[in-house]
Design an enzyme around this catalytic site. Structure first.
Site: not given
Ligand code: SF4
Length: 316
Positions: A50, A133, A151, A201, A208, A211
């Site tokens: 950490e 944190y 974080d 992300c 995305c 994701c």
């Molecule tokens: S879809 Fe996934 S990668 Fe895209 S903004 Fe949302 S959390 Fe982030």
């Protein structure tokens, strides 16, 4: 939004939270990064990881983490080591004060807590180099507590999934993190959020399309439709950058790097050090260098011996 008393309320439907939890935890199980400290059960090893990860990229931390644990395998061995050896072992990591803080934290654990990482949040935060944190990360990853860990990556992901198009304050992100923490799954959930923020992300180029939260995330359409919206176009999470070369931090690092190259117990003349730092070093730089060294000495990173022309410097 904050109310009149400054409290914040987050209106998220329970079934939305459950769907996000399920999607992210399933993704983490299949695609989470296999990092060496994730298999660690030793609280000391997790503390080392950490502190290293505070300001150094994962790729550089991995070999340094293994080497550091080989050299100092326990709280006791680190607490008792010569500080110069600890600073030497920190080579290549930058932000050398972390090495000192890590050793001081190990000394505090040995002297005040019987060699065991304390479970109390206040006692964790009282360890040198352990802020909010890191205390939360230790509580969750080293002590198995059901604690939310936020974080920069986690804040960004939570902001996009649960606050979009707003940007949550630190306090709001922390509240959201506590609200959506799945019962009994804190370890995997926190690691999953961090991985998603680090690999999918991301700040500038969230992917995305890949994701696991795409169907659930209100921000996904914005990034897919308008790449220029990436990083919110507002710099909300971008760290301030400043010129490193020639900065005080740059020269502090170079001083320590030079002293690491000396044999154990050896020192060098302050003027010789100046010449090693700057090709055009002259008497006009002596006051600047003295101030730099005094700052490092105050931080415990170097030892100054003597004054004037005969002054010498070494690792502590
Ligand atoms: S879809 Fe996934 S990668 Fe895209 S903004 Fe949302 S959390 Fe982030």
């Amino acid at each position: 939004m904050p109310d009149a008393k400054g409290a914040t309320h987050l209106d998220i439907a329970d079934d939305t939270v459950a769907k996000v939890q399920h999607a992210l935890l399933s993704w983490f199980e299949a695609a989470g990064r296999r990092l060496p400290w994730r298999g660690a059960t030793d609280a000391y090893a997790i503390l080392v990881s950490e502190v290293m990860l505070q300001q150094t990229q994962v790729d550089r931390v991995i070999p340094a983490y293994h080497a550091f644990l080989r050299r100092f395998p326990t709280f006791e061995s680190l607490a008792e080591a010569p500080t110069a050896d600890v600073i030497r072992e920190w080579a290549g990591m930058g932000y050398n004060r972390r090495a000192l803080n890590l050793q001081r934290a190990a000394q505090a654990v040995v002297e005040r807590h019987g060699g065991e990482l304390p479970a109390d949040p206040g006692a964790l935060r009282a360890l040198p180099g352990v802020g909010e944190y890191t205390a939360n990360a230790l509580a969750c990853f080293a002590l198995g507590q059901q604690t939310a860990v936020v974080d920069t990556n986690v804040r960004r992901v939570l902001g996009r999934v649960f606050h979009w198009p707003s940007t949550p304050s630190e306090r709001e992100a922390a509240e959201t993190a506590r609200r959506v923490l799945p019962k009994g799954e804190a370890w995997a959930w926190n690691q999953a959020l961090m991985d998603l923020g680090a690999t999918v992300c991301t700040s500038r180029r969230p992917t995305c399309l890949l994701c696991p939260l795409r169907e659930l995330c209100p921000a996904s359409g914005a990034f897919e439709a308008e790449p220029a919206a990436i990083a919110e176009g507002r710099g909300a999470y971008r760290p301030k950058t400043e010129r490193f070369e020639g900065s005080s931090r740059f020269y502090r690092g170079r001083v320590v790097a030079h002293l690491r190259g000396l044999a154990a117990g050896e020192s060098c003349g302050v003027d010789d050090l100046g010449a090693a730092l700057k090709a055009d070093y002259s008497d006009a730089d002596a006051t600047w260098l003295r101030a730099l060294l005094e700052g490092l000495a105050r931080d415990g990173l170097v030892a100054l011996h003597g004054e004037g022309d005969g002054a010498r410097v070494s690792l502590p």
